[in-house]
Design a protein around this motif. Structure first.
Motif, PDB file in Angstrom:
ATOM      1  N   MET A   1       0.848  -1.165   0.000  1.00  0.00           N
ATOM      2  CA  MET A   1       0.000   0.000   0.000  1.00  0.00           C
ATOM      3  C   MET A   1       0.897   1.232   0.000  1.00  0.00           C
ATOM      4  SD  MET A   1      -2.659   1.089   2.983  1.00  0.00           S
ATOM      5  CE  MET A   1      -4.108   1.101   1.997  1.00  0.00           C
ATOM      6  N   SER A   2       0.494   2.225  -0.736  1.00  0.00           N
ATOM      7  CA  SER A   2       1.250   3.467  -0.775  1.00  0.00           C
ATOM      8  C   SER A   2       0.840   4.389   0.370  1.00  0.00           C
ATOM      9  CB  SER A   2       0.997   4.184  -2.106  1.00  0.00           C
ATOM     10  OG  SER A   2       1.543   5.484  -2.060  1.00  0.00           O
ATOM     11  N   SER A   3       1.820   5.072   0.904  1.00  0.00           N
ATOM     12  CA  SER A   3       1.515   6.068   1.939  1.00  0.00           C
ATOM     13  C   SER A   3       0.705   7.224   1.372  1.00  0.00           C
ATOM     14  CB  SER A   3       2.805   6.590   2.565  1.00  0.00           C
ATOM     15  OG  SER A   3       3.586   7.279   1.597  1.00  0.00           O
ATOM     16  N   ALA A   4       0.638   7.331   0.034  1.00  0.00           N
ATOM     17  CA  ALA A   4      -0.111   8.410  -0.611  1.00  0.00           C
ATOM     18  C   ALA A   4      -1.537   8.008  -0.987  1.00  0.00           C
ATOM     19  CB  ALA A   4       0.635   8.873  -1.861  1.00  0.00           C
ATOM     20  N   GLU A   5      -1.919   6.764  -0.725  1.00  0.00           N
ATOM     21  CA  GLU A   5      -3.273   6.299  -1.060  1.00  0.00           C
ATOM     22  C   GLU A   5      -4.331   7.117  -0.331  1.00  0.00           C
ATOM     23  OE1 GLU A   5      -4.478   4.051  -3.094  1.00  0.00           O
ATOM     24  OE2 GLU A   5      -2.671   2.984  -3.683  1.00  0.00           O
ATOM     25  N   SER A   6      -5.429   7.386  -1.005  1.00  0.00           N
ATOM     26  CA  SER A   6      -6.504   8.137  -0.344  1.00  0.00           C
ATOM     27  C   SER A   6      -7.145   7.312   0.772  1.00  0.00           C
ATOM     28  CB  SER A   6      -7.560   8.575  -1.364  1.00  0.00           C
ATOM     29  OG  SER A   6      -8.120   7.452  -2.002  1.00  0.00           O
ATOM     30  N   TYR A   8      -5.403   5.207   2.696  1.00  0.00           N
ATOM     31  CA  TYR A   8      -4.291   4.729   3.515  1.00  0.00           C
ATOM     32  C   TYR A   8      -4.707   4.514   4.973  1.00  0.00           C
ATOM     33  CZ  TYR A   8      -0.013   4.816   6.234  1.00  0.00           C
ATOM     34  OH  TYR A   8       0.980   4.524   7.140  1.00  0.00           O
ATOM     35  N   ALA A   9      -5.335   5.502   5.576  1.00  0.00           N
ATOM     36  CA  ALA A   9      -5.732   5.391   6.987  1.00  0.00           C
ATOM     37  C   ALA A   9      -6.704   4.225   7.188  1.00  0.00           C
ATOM     38  CB  ALA A   9      -6.346   6.697   7.484  1.00  0.00           C
ATOM     39  N   ASP A  10      -7.603   4.014   6.233  1.00  0.00           N
ATOM     40  CA  ASP A  10      -8.530   2.881   6.323  1.00  0.00           C
ATOM     41  C   ASP A  10      -7.782   1.554   6.259  1.00  0.00           C
ATOM     42  OD1 ASP A  10     -10.764   4.549   6.490  1.00  0.00           O
ATOM     43  OD2 ASP A  10     -11.072   4.538   4.326  1.00  0.00           O
ATOM     44  N   ARG A  13      -6.159   0.959   9.605  1.00  0.00           N
ATOM     45  CA  ARG A  13      -7.167   0.559  10.595  1.00  0.00           C
ATOM     46  C   ARG A  13      -7.638  -0.877  10.366  1.00  0.00           C
ATOM     47  NH1 ARG A  13      -8.829   5.920  10.073  1.00  0.00           N
ATOM     48  NH2 ARG A  13     -10.412   5.414   8.541  1.00  0.00           N
ATOM     49  N   LEU A  14      -7.812  -1.261   9.123  1.00  0.00           N
ATOM     50  CA  LEU A  14      -8.234  -2.622   8.810  1.00  0.00           C
ATOM     51  C   LEU A  14      -7.171  -3.624   9.259  1.00  0.00           C
ATOM     52  CD1 LEU A  14     -10.161  -4.665   7.556  1.00  0.00           C
ATOM     53  CD2 LEU A  14      -9.083  -4.195   5.345  1.00  0.00           C
ATOM     54  N   ALA A  15      -5.916  -3.347   8.957  1.00  0.00           N
ATOM     55  CA  ALA A  15      -4.829  -4.236   9.379  1.00  0.00           C
ATOM     56  C   ALA A  15      -4.789  -4.347  10.905  1.00  0.00           C
ATOM     57  CB  ALA A  15      -3.494  -3.732   8.838  1.00  0.00           C
ATOM     58  N   GLU A  16      -4.959  -3.244  11.585  1.00  0.00           N
ATOM     59  CA  GLU A  16      -4.966  -3.264  13.054  1.00  0.00           C
ATOM     60  C   GLU A  16      -6.140  -4.080  13.591  1.00  0.00           C
ATOM     61  OE1 GLU A  16      -4.963   0.902  13.920  1.00  0.00           O
ATOM     62  OE2 GLU A  16      -2.774   1.062  13.744  1.00  0.00           O
ATOM     63  N   ALA A  17      -7.315  -3.905  12.998  1.00  0.00           N
ATOM     64  CA  ALA A  17      -8.500  -4.645  13.454  1.00  0.00           C
ATOM     65  C   ALA A  17      -8.327  -6.142  13.212  1.00  0.00           C
ATOM     66  CB  ALA A  17      -9.753  -4.128  12.740  1.00  0.00           C
ATOM     67  N   LYS A  32       5.119   7.198  -0.624  1.00  0.00           N
ATOM     68  CA  LYS A  32       4.795   8.149  -1.706  1.00  0.00           C
ATOM     69  C   LYS A  32       4.728   7.520  -3.098  1.00  0.00           C
ATOM     70  CE  LYS A  32       6.897  11.829   0.930  1.00  0.00           C
ATOM     71  NZ  LYS A  32       8.066  12.669   1.082  1.00  0.00           N
ATOM     72  N   GLN A  33       4.224   6.307  -3.201  1.00  0.00           N
ATOM     73  CA  GLN A  33       4.049   5.683  -4.515  1.00  0.00           C
ATOM     74  C   GLN A  33       2.646   6.000  -5.033  1.00  0.00           C
ATOM     75  OE1 GLN A  33       6.428   4.087  -6.293  1.00  0.00           O
ATOM     76  NE2 GLN A  33       7.812   4.663  -4.631  1.00  0.00           N
ATOM     77  N   VAL A  34       2.478   5.899  -6.328  1.00  0.00           N
ATOM     78  CA  VAL A  34       1.171   6.148  -6.925  1.00  0.00           C
ATOM     79  C   VAL A  34       0.288   4.912  -6.759  1.00  0.00           C
ATOM     80  CG1 VAL A  34       2.066   7.808  -8.596  1.00  0.00           C
ATOM     81  CG2 VAL A  34       1.901   5.382  -9.217  1.00  0.00           C
ATOM     82  N   HIS A  35      -1.006   5.080  -6.954  1.00  0.00           N
ATOM     83  CA  HIS A  35      -1.963   3.978  -6.858  1.00  0.00           C
ATOM     84  C   HIS A  35      -1.588   2.898  -7.873  1.00  0.00           C
ATOM     85  CE1 HIS A  35      -5.744   2.012  -6.048  1.00  0.00           C
ATOM     86  NE2 HIS A  35      -6.011   1.997  -7.344  1.00  0.00           N
ATOM     87  N   VAL A  36      -1.582   1.672  -7.458  1.00  0.00           N
ATOM     88  CA  VAL A  36      -1.257   0.501  -8.282  1.00  0.00           C
ATOM     89  C   VAL A  36       0.145   0.628  -8.901  1.00  0.00           C
ATOM     90  CG1 VAL A  36      -2.198  -1.148  -9.952  1.00  0.00           C
ATOM     91  CG2 VAL A  36      -3.736   0.408  -8.837  1.00  0.00           C
ATOM     92  N   PHE A  37       1.083   1.145  -8.129  1.00  0.00           N
ATOM     93  CA  PHE A  37       2.447   1.303  -8.635  1.00  0.00           C
ATOM     94  C   PHE A  37       3.083  -0.027  -8.999  1.00  0.00           C
ATOM     95  CE2 PHE A  37       3.225   0.364  -4.223  1.00  0.00           C
ATOM     96  CZ  PHE A  37       4.472  -0.258  -4.178  1.00  0.00           C
ATOM     97  N   GLN A  38       2.574  -1.118  -8.449  1.00  0.00           N
ATOM     98  CA  GLN A  38       3.133  -2.436  -8.743  1.00  0.00           C
ATOM     99  C   GLN A  38       3.016  -2.782 -10.232  1.00  0.00           C
ATOM    100  OE1 GLN A  38       0.768  -1.717  -6.501  1.00  0.00           O
ATOM    101  NE2 GLN A  38       1.333  -2.507  -4.504  1.00  0.00           N
ATOM    102  N   ALA A  39       2.073  -2.164 -10.912  1.00  0.00           N
ATOM    103  CA  ALA A  39       1.894  -2.406 -12.344  1.00  0.00           C
ATOM    104  C   ALA A  39       3.099  -1.913 -13.154  1.00  0.00           C
ATOM    105  CB  ALA A  39       0.618  -1.732 -12.836  1.00  0.00           C
ATOM    106  N   ALA A  40       3.941  -1.113 -12.550  1.00  0.00           N
ATOM    107  CA  ALA A  40       5.110  -0.582 -13.245  1.00  0.00           C
ATOM    108  C   ALA A  40       6.353  -1.435 -13.004  1.00  0.00           C
ATOM    109  CB  ALA A  40       5.353   0.859 -12.814  1.00  0.00           C
TER     110      ALA A  40
END
Length: 73
Positions: A1-6, A8-10, A13-17, A32-40
């Motif tokens: 997950m990118s720290s820049a994901e909209s 991210y906080a969710d 929280r999901l991982a913690e729960a 600071k990676q873009v959404h779906v950066f793994q595609a690159a």
């Protein structure tokens, strides 16, 4: 997950729960990676590293499932 994901906080929280509920959780945060950066993968070093990490996770998950299946059989 990118720290820049909209969401991210969710995701955090999901991982913690899930962890609080006793589920094994692995949350990797890529700075600071873009959404779906793994595609690159092949273009970005971080994308290739993320894909390798995903593969490791899948290997560990299947190994754990195989152990559970063997215990049941």
């Amino acid at each position: 997950m990118s720290s820049a994901e909209s969401l991210y906080a969710d995701g955090v929280r999901l991982a913690e729960a899930l962890a609080d509920a006793g589920t094994t959780v692995e949350l990797e945060v890529w700075d600071k990676q873009v959404h779906v950066f793994q595609a690159a993968a092949g273009l970005l070093k971080e994308a290739g590293e993320a894909i390798e990490s995903i593969g490791g996770f899948v290997d560990r998950a299947f190994a754990a499932a195989d152990r559970v299946a063997a215990d049941i059989a």
